[in-house]
Design an enzyme around this catalytic site. Structure first.
Site: not given
Length: 231
Positions: A9, A52, A56, A97, A122, A174
């Site tokens: 990420d 996302h 979300h 985000h 993801k 994460c």
């Protein structure tokens, strides 16, 4: 040993100065991560990307006030697996985000993505969080359930990977969950401490290292023997 590097990420919304969920020091990790990406000892190189939809479940603005303050409030989230929808978890609410097809979701240009073998997008299911690049918050790995574009465990297993080295952001979310899931999947799992930063400086890393150590995940340095000995 056959080693894989997972870069977690490293996206605009997680990096200063303008990221909506910026992690202090995240952009400064790029030189160390690029050095690892260039290391000939890694047989496989993977990057993950939060991706996302606008609706979300983790976005604070998608819930009514007053209980929608980011970082402070949470909501109940249900397992998206058809046979497990009575299973629930509390989910922390975040600022918006890494929305699909926005610049905030882009991997920062400082990262040398030319060496990446697989990009794992993801968190695409609107109703479940997915911190780990392996599985959602309930442990689901099937792309048909979690709306992820790749089954990372299968990808690594098919290539004979034995060891996973995890870097990126955020260390206490994460990165941590990716490393923990790597260990659960049967890989020897390592987190490169000087190539990750946490949402919560100090205490966030202290608690994370305790959790990782309890799961058998090793905490190493980029200039340590674990990296130097990769061939």
């Amino acid at each position: 040993m056959k080693a894989a590097l997972i870069v977690v990420d490293m996206q605009e919304d997680f990096c200063p100065p303008n990221g909506s969920l910026a992690v202090y020091g995240a952009r400064d990790l790029a030189p160390t991560i690029n050095s690892l990406l260039a290391h000939p000892g890694f047989a496989v190189r993977v990057a993950s990307q939060d991706y996302h939809p606008p609706g979300h479940i983790s976005f604070a603005t998608n819930h009514p006030p007053p209980n929608n303050r980011p970082f402070e409030c949470s909501i109940k989230m249900a397992n998206p697996a058809p046979s497990k929808q009575t299973e629930t978890q509390e989910q922390t609410l975040w600022p918006v985000h890494c929305v699909q097809q926005t610049s905030g979701a882009d991997i920062i240009p400082e990262i040398d993505t030319s060496k990446i073998d697989l990009l794992v997008k993801k968190g695409m299911h609107p109703l479940v969080e997915m911190y780990s690049a392996f599985a959602d918050a309930f442990g689901n790995q099937d792309p048909a359930i979690v709306s992820v574009n790749a089954n990372l465990r299968s990808f690594l297993t098919d290539r004979g990977v034995t060891d996973v080295f995890v870097v990126g952001v955020a260390g206490d979310f994460c990165v941590k969950h990716t490393a923990l899931d790597a260990a659960k999947a049967g890989f020897r799992s390592h987190v490169v401490q000087d190539a990750t930063e946490c949402v919560v400086p100090g205490s966030g890393w202290k608690e994370t290292t305790q959790e990782l150590a309890a799961a058998g995940v090793s905490i190493i340095q980029s200039d340590g023997p674990e990296i130097a000995d990769l061939i």
